[in-house]
Design a protein around this motif. Structure first.
Motif, mmCIF file in Angstrom:
data_model
loop_
_atom_site.group_PDB
_atom_site.id
_atom_site.type_symbol
_atom_site.label_atom_id
_atom_site.label_comp_id
_atom_site.label_asym_id
_atom_site.label_seq_id
_atom_site.Cartn_x
_atom_site.Cartn_y
_atom_site.Cartn_z
ATOM 1 N N ARG A 9 0.856 -1.190 0.000
ATOM 2 C CA ARG A 9 0.000 0.000 0.000
ATOM 3 C C ARG A 9 0.886 1.232 0.000
ATOM 4 N NH1 ARG A 9 -3.587 -2.212 4.762
ATOM 5 N NH2 ARG A 9 -4.634 -3.869 3.650
ATOM 6 N N THR A 10 0.295 2.364 0.234
ATOM 7 C CA THR A 10 1.071 3.594 0.152
ATOM 8 C C THR A 10 1.640 4.070 1.484
ATOM 9 O OG1 THR A 10 -0.957 4.872 0.357
ATOM 10 C CG2 THR A 10 -0.170 4.405 -1.875
ATOM 11 N N THR A 11 1.361 3.401 2.588
ATOM 12 C CA THR A 11 1.930 3.828 3.868
ATOM 13 C C THR A 11 3.297 3.191 4.062
ATOM 14 O OG1 THR A 11 0.933 2.025 5.112
ATOM 15 C CG2 THR A 11 -0.369 4.048 4.885
ATOM 16 N N SER A 12 4.157 3.864 4.783
ATOM 17 C CA SER A 12 5.521 3.370 4.961
ATOM 18 C C SER A 12 5.569 2.025 5.681
ATOM 19 C CB SER A 12 6.365 4.397 5.711
ATOM 20 O OG SER A 12 5.854 4.598 7.014
ATOM 21 N N ARG A 13 4.617 1.749 6.542
ATOM 22 C CA ARG A 13 4.646 0.498 7.308
ATOM 23 C C ARG A 13 4.306 -0.719 6.450
ATOM 24 N NH1 ARG A 13 8.008 0.679 10.787
ATOM 25 N NH2 ARG A 13 7.103 -1.091 11.816
ATOM 26 N N THR A 14 3.967 -0.498 5.190
ATOM 27 C CA THR A 14 3.658 -1.628 4.319
ATOM 28 C C THR A 14 4.718 -1.830 3.241
ATOM 29 O OG1 THR A 14 2.214 -0.245 2.986
ATOM 30 C CG2 THR A 14 1.181 -1.530 4.739
ATOM 31 N N TYR A 15 5.877 -1.234 3.407
ATOM 32 C CA TYR A 15 7.007 -1.478 2.526
ATOM 33 C C TYR A 15 7.894 -2.540 3.158
ATOM 34 C CZ TYR A 15 6.119 2.685 -0.307
ATOM 35 O OH TYR A 15 5.566 3.612 -1.141
ATOM 36 N N GLY A 16 8.478 -3.379 2.323
ATOM 37 C CA GLY A 16 9.420 -4.374 2.814
ATOM 38 C C GLY A 16 10.672 -4.358 1.966
ATOM 39 N N VAL A 17 11.769 -4.829 2.551
ATOM 40 C CA VAL A 17 13.027 -4.946 1.824
ATOM 41 C C VAL A 17 13.483 -6.399 1.933
ATOM 42 C CG1 VAL A 17 14.406 -4.133 3.806
ATOM 43 C CG2 VAL A 17 15.327 -3.944 1.472
ATOM 44 N N PHE A 18 13.931 -6.976 0.811
ATOM 45 C CA PHE A 18 14.275 -8.388 0.711
ATOM 46 C C PHE A 18 15.678 -8.551 0.152
ATOM 47 C CE2 PHE A 18 13.842 -12.815 -0.118
ATOM 48 C CZ PHE A 18 14.317 -13.068 -1.404
ATOM 49 N N GLY A 19 16.405 -9.511 0.703
ATOM 50 C CA GLY A 19 17.710 -9.845 0.156
ATOM 51 C C GLY A 19 18.117 -11.247 0.547
ATOM 52 N N VAL A 20 19.032 -11.811 -0.241
ATOM 53 C CA VAL A 20 19.556 -13.149 0.022
ATOM 54 C C VAL A 20 21.078 -13.088 0.101
ATOM 55 C CG1 VAL A 20 17.613 -14.258 -1.130
ATOM 56 C CG2 VAL A 20 19.689 -13.815 -2.420
ATOM 57 N N SER A 21 21.646 -13.951 0.936
ATOM 58 C CA SER A 21 23.085 -14.040 1.128
ATOM 59 C C SER A 21 23.630 -12.674 1.574
ATOM 60 C CB SER A 21 23.760 -14.559 -0.144
ATOM 61 O OG SER A 21 25.080 -14.974 0.138
ATOM 62 N N ALA A 22 24.647 -12.143 0.889
ATOM 63 C CA ALA A 22 25.183 -10.838 1.303
ATOM 64 C C ALA A 22 24.111 -9.757 1.201
ATOM 65 C CB ALA A 22 26.399 -10.470 0.462
ATOM 66 N N SER A 23 23.233 -9.873 0.222
ATOM 67 C CA SER A 23 22.131 -8.907 0.110
ATOM 68 C C SER A 23 21.111 -9.085 1.226
ATOM 69 C CB SER A 23 21.435 -9.039 -1.246
ATOM 70 O OG SER A 23 22.305 -8.644 -2.282
ATOM 71 N N GLY A 24 21.097 -10.260 1.853
ATOM 72 C CA GLY A 24 20.249 -10.464 3.027
ATOM 73 C C GLY A 24 20.698 -9.574 4.170
ATOM 74 N N GLU A 25 22.004 -9.440 4.325
ATOM 75 C CA GLU A 25 22.502 -8.511 5.345
ATOM 76 C C GLU A 25 22.319 -7.068 4.898
ATOM 77 O OE1 GLU A 25 26.304 -9.405 7.065
ATOM 78 O OE2 GLU A 25 25.358 -10.930 8.311
ATOM 79 N N LEU A 26 22.389 -6.826 3.601
ATOM 80 C CA LEU A 26 22.107 -5.483 3.094
ATOM 81 C C LEU A 26 20.659 -5.116 3.395
ATOM 82 C CD1 LEU A 26 22.872 -2.941 1.540
ATOM 83 C CD2 LEU A 26 22.293 -4.171 -0.568
ATOM 84 N N ALA A 27 19.734 -6.046 3.201
ATOM 85 C CA ALA A 27 18.325 -5.793 3.520
ATOM 86 C C ALA A 27 18.165 -5.473 5.006
ATOM 87 C CB ALA A 27 17.461 -6.987 3.133
ATOM 88 N N LEU A 28 18.879 -6.202 5.855
ATOM 89 C CA LEU A 28 18.840 -5.915 7.295
ATOM 90 C C LEU A 28 19.352 -4.504 7.575
ATOM 91 C CD1 LEU A 28 20.070 -9.372 8.519
ATOM 92 C CD2 LEU A 28 17.937 -8.311 9.263
ATOM 93 N N ALA A 29 20.476 -4.149 6.963
ATOM 94 C CA ALA A 29 21.056 -2.821 7.187
ATOM 95 C C ALA A 29 20.118 -1.719 6.710
ATOM 96 C CB ALA A 29 22.409 -2.711 6.487
ATOM 97 N N ILE A 30 19.538 -1.891 5.530
ATOM 98 C CA ILE A 30 18.628 -0.878 4.986
ATOM 99 C C ILE A 30 17.384 -0.754 5.857
ATOM 100 C CG2 ILE A 30 17.079 -0.347 3.059
ATOM 101 C CD1 ILE A 30 19.238 -1.635 1.218
#
Length: 120
Positions: A9-30
């Motif tokens: 949706r358009t609210t910030s609480r409904t955005y997600g970030v996804f990553g795998v392997s090194a990008s999994g930690e990037l997703a955590l950092a972001i």
């Protein structure tokens, strides 16, 4: 695979970030750096071995971590992140299931992650 941002949706609480392997930690950092933007973090087989920050913000995104039983380094790293997030009172799910480090494992888990984060 790079980290990818999702939205429902358009609210910030409904955005997600996804990553795998090194990008999994990037997703955590972001996600942890921008909890005002991302309401959910999906991290599959987080790699790199970075340690979670000791001073996490008071508002944390919901976090779903997954690692395969055939990738012990990534299991240990996912567990370290899950423990640190729980200690900071975050809503965390960690799943360990049979599988190894690769696209088929992650592809199967992504719909489960999205359903967990975006289905009320």
């Amino acid at each position: 695979m790079d980290a990818v941002a999702f939205r429902r949706r358009t609210t910030s609480r409904t955005y997600g970030v996804f990553g795998v392997s090194a990008s999994g930690e990037l997703a955590l950092a972001i996600g942890l750096r921008h909890p005002d933007v991302y309401g959910a973090i999906f991290s599959a087989s987080p790699g790199g071995g970075y340690k979670p920050p000791g001073d996490m913000q008071s508002t944390l995104p919901r976090t779903y971590l997954v690692a395969g039983t055939e990738e012990p380094f990534f299991q240990e790293n996912a567990t370290r992140w899950a423990d640190a997030l729980r200690d900071a009172d975050a809503d965390v799910v960690i799943t360990e299931r049979p599988g190894s480090h690769g696209d088929p494992f992650w592809r199967d888990e992504l719909p489960l992650m999205a359903a967990w984060a975006f289905t009320q």
